[in-house]
Design a protein around this motif. Structure first.
Motif, PDB file in Angstrom:
ATOM      1  N   ILE A  31       0.830  -1.215   0.000  1.00  0.00           N
ATOM      2  CA  ILE A  31       0.000   0.000   0.000  1.00  0.00           C
ATOM      3  C   ILE A  31       0.860   1.258   0.000  1.00  0.00           C
ATOM      4  O   ILE A  31       0.509   2.262  -0.624  1.00  0.00           O
ATOM      5  N   ARG A  32       2.003   1.218   0.692  1.00  0.00           N
ATOM      6  CA  ARG A  32       2.882   2.392   0.718  1.00  0.00           C
ATOM      7  C   ARG A  32       3.433   2.692  -0.677  1.00  0.00           C
ATOM      8  O   ARG A  32       3.553   3.850  -1.072  1.00  0.00           O
ATOM      9  N   VAL A  33       3.774   1.657  -1.405  1.00  0.00           N
ATOM     10  CA  VAL A  33       4.273   1.838  -2.772  1.00  0.00           C
ATOM     11  C   VAL A  33       3.164   2.415  -3.647  1.00  0.00           C
ATOM     12  O   VAL A  33       3.393   3.332  -4.437  1.00  0.00           O
TER      13      VAL A  33
ATOM     14  N   GLU B 145       4.924  17.618   0.863  1.00  0.00           N
ATOM     15  CA  GLU B 145       4.851  17.329   2.295  1.00  0.00           C
ATOM     16  C   GLU B 145       4.360  15.910   2.549  1.00  0.00           C
ATOM     17  O   GLU B 145       4.862  15.218   3.434  1.00  0.00           O
ATOM     18  N   ALA B 146       3.383  15.455   1.781  1.00  0.00           N
ATOM     19  CA  ALA B 146       2.861  14.101   1.943  1.00  0.00           C
ATOM     20  C   ALA B 146       3.938  13.069   1.611  1.00  0.00           C
ATOM     21  O   ALA B 146       4.090  12.061   2.320  1.00  0.00           O
ATOM     22  N   LEU B 147       4.697  13.313   0.552  1.00  0.00           N
ATOM     23  CA  LEU B 147       5.776  12.395   0.188  1.00  0.00           C
ATOM     24  C   LEU B 147       6.871  12.384   1.262  1.00  0.00           C
ATOM     25  O   LEU B 147       7.393  11.314   1.606  1.00  0.00           O
ATOM     26  N   GLN B 148       7.206  13.543   1.799  1.00  0.00           N
ATOM     27  CA  GLN B 148       8.206  13.606   2.858  1.00  0.00           C
ATOM     28  C   GLN B 148       7.717  12.881   4.114  1.00  0.00           C
ATOM     29  O   GLN B 148       8.481  12.156   4.751  1.00  0.00           O
ATOM     30  N   TRP B 149       6.454  13.062   4.447  1.00  0.00           N
ATOM     31  CA  TRP B 149       5.881  12.374   5.604  1.00  0.00           C
ATOM     32  C   TRP B 149       5.942  10.865   5.397  1.00  0.00           C
ATOM     33  O   TRP B 149       6.310  10.116   6.304  1.00  0.00           O
ATOM     34  N   LEU B 150       5.596  10.412   4.206  1.00  0.00           N
ATOM     35  CA  LEU B 150       5.628   8.991   3.895  1.00  0.00           C
ATOM     36  C   LEU B 150       7.038   8.429   4.041  1.00  0.00           C
ATOM     37  O   LEU B 150       7.238   7.317   4.553  1.00  0.00           O
ATOM     38  N   ASP B 151       8.032   9.203   3.623  1.00  0.00           N
ATOM     39  CA  ASP B 151       9.435   8.769   3.736  1.00  0.00           C
ATOM     40  C   ASP B 151       9.893   8.698   5.189  1.00  0.00           C
ATOM     41  O   ASP B 151      10.706   7.842   5.535  1.00  0.00           O
ATOM     42  N   ARG B 152       9.385   9.586   6.038  1.00  0.00           N
ATOM     43  CA  ARG B 152       9.805   9.615   7.446  1.00  0.00           C
ATOM     44  C   ARG B 152       9.080   8.583   8.294  1.00  0.00           C
ATOM     45  O   ARG B 152       9.573   8.207   9.351  1.00  0.00           O
TER      46      ARG B 152
ATOM     47  N   LEU C 111      -2.462  25.828  -7.446  1.00  0.00           N
ATOM     48  CA  LEU C 111      -1.574  24.778  -7.962  1.00  0.00           C
ATOM     49  C   LEU C 111      -0.281  24.712  -7.148  1.00  0.00           C
ATOM     50  O   LEU C 111       0.209  23.628  -6.837  1.00  0.00           O
ATOM     51  N   HIS C 112       0.250  25.883  -6.799  1.00  0.00           N
ATOM     52  CA  HIS C 112       1.467  25.905  -5.985  1.00  0.00           C
ATOM     53  C   HIS C 112       1.198  25.317  -4.596  1.00  0.00           C
ATOM     54  O   HIS C 112       2.032  24.589  -4.052  1.00  0.00           O
ATOM     55  N   GLU C 113       0.031  25.614  -4.024  1.00  0.00           N
ATOM     56  CA  GLU C 113      -0.324  25.052  -2.721  1.00  0.00           C
ATOM     57  C   GLU C 113      -0.479  23.536  -2.805  1.00  0.00           C
ATOM     58  O   GLU C 113      -0.040  22.808  -1.912  1.00  0.00           O
ATOM     59  N   GLU C 114      -1.103  23.061  -3.872  1.00  0.00           N
ATOM     60  CA  GLU C 114      -1.268  21.625  -4.051  1.00  0.00           C
ATOM     61  C   GLU C 114       0.082  20.937  -4.194  1.00  0.00           C
ATOM     62  O   GLU C 114       0.321  19.870  -3.619  1.00  0.00           O
ATOM     63  N   ARG C 115       0.994  21.565  -4.935  1.00  0.00           N
ATOM     64  CA  ARG C 115       2.339  21.003  -5.100  1.00  0.00           C
ATOM     65  C   ARG C 115       3.046  20.909  -3.750  1.00  0.00           C
ATOM     66  O   ARG C 115       3.690  19.900  -3.445  1.00  0.00           O
TER      67      ARG C 115
ATOM     68  N   GLN D 103       0.934   7.067  -6.512  1.00  0.00           N
ATOM     69  CA  GLN D 103      -0.178   7.976  -6.783  1.00  0.00           C
ATOM     70  C   GLN D 103       0.208   9.434  -6.504  1.00  0.00           C
ATOM     71  O   GLN D 103      -0.122  10.333  -7.282  1.00  0.00           O
ATOM     72  N   LEU D 104       0.898   9.656  -5.391  1.00  0.00           N
ATOM     73  CA  LEU D 104       1.356  11.011  -5.057  1.00  0.00           C
ATOM     74  C   LEU D 104       2.347  11.520  -6.104  1.00  0.00           C
ATOM     75  O   LEU D 104       2.271  12.678  -6.527  1.00  0.00           O
ATOM     76  N   GLN D 105       3.271  10.677  -6.508  1.00  0.00           N
ATOM     77  CA  GLN D 105       4.258  11.065  -7.519  1.00  0.00           C
ATOM     78  C   GLN D 105       3.578  11.396  -8.847  1.00  0.00           C
ATOM     79  O   GLN D 105       3.939  12.368  -9.514  1.00  0.00           O
ATOM     80  N   ALA D 106       2.601  10.585  -9.241  1.00  0.00           N
ATOM     81  CA  ALA D 106       1.891  10.832 -10.503  1.00  0.00           C
ATOM     82  C   ALA D 106       1.140  12.160 -10.445  1.00  0.00           C
ATOM     83  O   ALA D 106       1.151  12.937 -11.413  1.00  0.00           O
ATOM     84  N   LYS D 107       0.501  12.436  -9.328  1.00  0.00           N
ATOM     85  CA  LYS D 107      -0.219  13.704  -9.193  1.00  0.00           C
ATOM     86  C   LYS D 107       0.757  14.874  -9.191  1.00  0.00           C
ATOM     87  O   LYS D 107       0.478  15.923  -9.784  1.00  0.00           O
ATOM     88  N   LEU D 108       1.909  14.706  -8.567  1.00  0.00           N
ATOM     89  CA  LEU D 108       2.924  15.757  -8.555  1.00  0.00           C
ATOM     90  C   LEU D 108       3.409  16.055  -9.967  1.00  0.00           C
ATOM     91  O   LEU D 108       3.583  17.223 -10.332  1.00  0.00           O
TER      92      LEU D 108
END
Length: 59
Positions: free
Chosen positions: A3-5, A48-55, A39-43, A10-15
């Motif tokens: 699920i993490r992958v 932040e979501a990707l960084q949280w997932l990594d931590r 758009l800048h706020e969404e980016r 999904q986050l990477q694709a949206k980014l």
């Protein structure tokens, strides 16, 4: 699939989509352009979501 992958993919694709939309945003850009600001706020939220997932330790 882990699920993490899946979430990371999904986050990477949206980014990629948001970055592409920002890159091809029509010129000239007014300072009060709310859509571009959104758009800048969404980016930022996606980063932040990707960084949280990594931590966060995997389960």
């Amino acid at each position: 699939m882990d699920i993490r992958v899946y979430i990371r993919d999904q986050l990477q694709a949206k980014l990629v989509e948001v970055n592409d939309e920002i890159r091809h945003y029509p010129q000239p850009i007014a300072r009060c352009d709310v859509q571009l600001g959104g758009l800048h706020e969404e980016r930022t939220r996606l980063h932040e979501a990707l960084q949280w997932l990594d931590r966060t330790p995997g389960s």
